[in-house]
Design an enzyme around this catalytic site. Structure first.
Site, PDB file in Angstrom:
ATOM      1  N   ARG A 142      98.701 105.987  72.156  1.00  0.00           N
ATOM      2  CA  ARG A 142      98.535 107.060  71.021  1.00  0.00           C
ATOM      3  C   ARG A 142      99.834 108.241  71.009  1.00  0.00           C
ATOM      4  O   ARG A 142      99.506 109.045  69.319  1.00  0.00           O
ATOM      5  CB  ARG A 142      97.609 108.196  72.093  1.00  0.00           C
ATOM      6  CG  ARG A 142      98.065 108.869  73.312  1.00  0.00           C
ATOM      7  CD  ARG A 142      96.758 109.689  74.293  1.00  0.00           C
ATOM      8  NE  ARG A 142      96.649 111.207  73.219  1.00  0.00           N
ATOM      9  CZ  ARG A 142      97.568 111.409  73.722  1.00  0.00           C
ATOM     10  NH1 ARG A 142      98.384 111.688  74.022  1.00  0.00           N
ATOM     11  NH2 ARG A 142      96.722 113.545  72.675  1.00  0.00           N
ATOM     12  N   PRO A 168     100.529 100.412  93.504  1.00  0.00           N
ATOM     13  CA  PRO A 168     100.276 101.981  94.162  1.00  0.00           C
ATOM     14  C   PRO A 168     101.172 102.239  95.063  1.00  0.00           C
ATOM     15  O   PRO A 168     101.856 103.927  95.139  1.00  0.00           O
ATOM     16  CB  PRO A 168      98.999 101.737  95.708  1.00  0.00           C
ATOM     17  CG  PRO A 168      98.918 100.300  94.970  1.00  0.00           C
ATOM     18  CD  PRO A 168      99.435  99.609  93.982  1.00  0.00           C
ATOM     19  N   ASP A 216      98.873 118.773  73.645  1.00  0.00           N
ATOM     20  CA  ASP A 216      98.703 117.636  74.953  1.00  0.00           C
ATOM     21  C   ASP A 216      98.843 119.040  76.825  1.00  0.00           C
ATOM     22  O   ASP A 216     100.070 119.510  76.442  1.00  0.00           O
ATOM     23  CB  ASP A 216      99.248 116.737  75.148  1.00  0.00           C
ATOM     24  CG  ASP A 216      98.362 115.425  74.525  1.00  0.00           C
ATOM     25  OD1 ASP A 216      97.386 115.830  74.492  1.00  0.00           O
ATOM     26  OD2 ASP A 216      99.438 114.378  74.117  1.00  0.00           O
ATOM     27  N   GLU A 275      97.310  91.364  96.827  1.00  0.00           N
ATOM     28  CA  GLU A 275      97.864  92.588  97.652  1.00  0.00           C
ATOM     29  C   GLU A 275      99.631  93.048  97.010  1.00  0.00           C
ATOM     30  O   GLU A 275     100.879  93.363  97.630  1.00  0.00           O
ATOM     31  CB  GLU A 275      98.957  91.939  99.277  1.00  0.00           C
ATOM     32  CG  GLU A 275      97.275  91.903 100.457  1.00  0.00           C
ATOM     33  CD  GLU A 275      96.593  93.316 100.114  1.00  0.00           C
ATOM     34  OE1 GLU A 275      97.255  94.211 100.556  1.00  0.00           O
ATOM     35  OE2 GLU A 275      95.239  93.437 100.214  1.00  0.00           O
TER      36      GLU A 275
HETATM   37 CL1  6GU Z   1      99.192 100.833  89.523  1.00  0.00          CL
HETATM   38  N1  6GU Z   1      97.624  99.541  91.226  1.00  0.00           N
HETATM   39  C1  6GU Z   1      97.076  99.510  91.793  1.00  0.00           C
HETATM   40  N2  6GU Z   1      96.229  97.970  92.197  1.00  0.00           N
HETATM   41  N3  6GU Z   1      96.075 100.607  92.666  1.00  0.00           N
HETATM   42  C2  6GU Z   1      96.571 101.599  91.892  1.00  0.00           C
HETATM   43  C3  6GU Z   1      97.595 101.983  91.218  1.00  0.00           C
HETATM   44  C4  6GU Z   1      97.853 100.589  90.792  1.00  0.00           C
HETATM   45  N4  6GU Z   1      98.279 103.602  90.386  1.00  0.00           N
HETATM   46  C5  6GU Z   1      96.764 104.039  91.659  1.00  0.00           C
HETATM   47  N5  6GU Z   1      96.869 103.312  92.627  1.00  0.00           N
END
Ligand code: 6GU
Length: 262
Positions: free
Chosen positions: A157, A88, A172, A115
């Site tokens: 894709r 994230p 798209d 984590e």
């Molecule tokens: Cl790539 N990993 C995790 N654990 N949470 C996320 C993410 C990735 N992308 C958005 N939230």
């Protein structure tokens, strides 16, 4: 394209046997190889995590199993893969990034649980493997596996021969081209009336110019309504007079409609 995925949950990737991606694998367009990270542990508990230095909640993935696993995978070829680490805290994964990955011959994914992975793993491979830490959106998943599924589907894709109809890539939302930056509008199929809801008459008219214009109007309206930040970016782009009228209508809905020009 070759894709390797190292994870403590290789069974998570069963969906890659299904539908479009499953067919691409059968056709030999995608060579996906799964690896169990725990194969590169050496203790009886097959430990992959430990407590974080500096304290704090949760656990961090140990660098040694990742290092051995990545070394083993990359030793199979002379030209190394691109290493993608879903997190994230990464850069946003967008259609542009998907197009960039689709040009690579080989991708290696390192999805983490807990984590995250000890940061020295990214430091170790960064210069050699063009390590990319990417996030699929502003929310937190329990692990990177679902993000890998998302990225593999978005990239897969785009590979030549994977989609039956190459035009659907060009149309798209987020694809570059005439409709760049616009969300796709509504779509319809038979029957012409369903539970009293009619298909918009213009789509049955056979007037391809008018249909294209109507679709663009709908795309503009939807973009303005659902993604105002995308609509704001359109203002600086190549918009025709009708485009600007449609966008003005969305932002000032009380105003009299623009006079029809024939
Ligand atoms: Cl790539 N990993 C995790 N654990 N949470 C996320 C993410 C990735 N992308 C958005 N939230």
């Amino acid at each position: 394209m070759r894709v390797d995925i190292i994870s403590i949950f290789p069974e998570y990737f069963a969906p890659l046997d299904v539908s479009l991606i499953g067919k691409a694998r059968h056709k030999g367009l995608l060579d996906i190889r799964l690896h169990q990270l725990r194969e590169w542990t050496h203790d009886v508990h097959r430990t992959v995590d430990d407590t974080p230095y500096g304290g704090g909640p949760g656990m961090v993935m140990k660098p040694e199993p990742w290092g051995q696993a990545i070394d083993a995978v990359i030793a199979e070829e002379s030209t190394p893969p691109r290493l993608i680490v879903p997190t994230p805290s990464g850069r946003p994964f967008t259609q542009e990034v998907a197009l960039e990955y689709a040009k690579e011959p080989w991708l290696l994914f390192a999805p983490a649980r807990y984590e995250g992975i000890d940061s020295r793993v990214m430091a170790e491979y960064g210069p050699r493997l063009r390590v990319d830490e990417v996030s699929i959106g502003d929310y937190v998943l329990a692990g990177g596996e679902a993000a890998v599924l998302v990225i593999v589907e978005a990239v897969g894709r785009l590979l030549p021969g994977v989609l039956g109809n190459a035009g659907s890539v060009a149309d798209d939302s987020f694809a570059p081209g005439a409709m760049a930056g616009l969300l796709e509008g509504p779509v319809y199929t038979k029957p012409p009336v369903w539970r009293g809801h009619e298909v918009p008459a213009i789509l049955l008219s056979g007037n391809h110019g008018a249909i294209a214009r109507w679709r663009r109007d709908e795309a503009l309206r939807r973009t303005a309504a659902k993604r105002p930040e995308l609509a704001a970016r359109l203002a600086g782009q190549a918009l025709d007079k009708r485009d600007r009228e449609v966008l003005d209508q969305v932002s000032h809905p009380g105003d009299a409609p623009a006079a029809e020009t024939t």
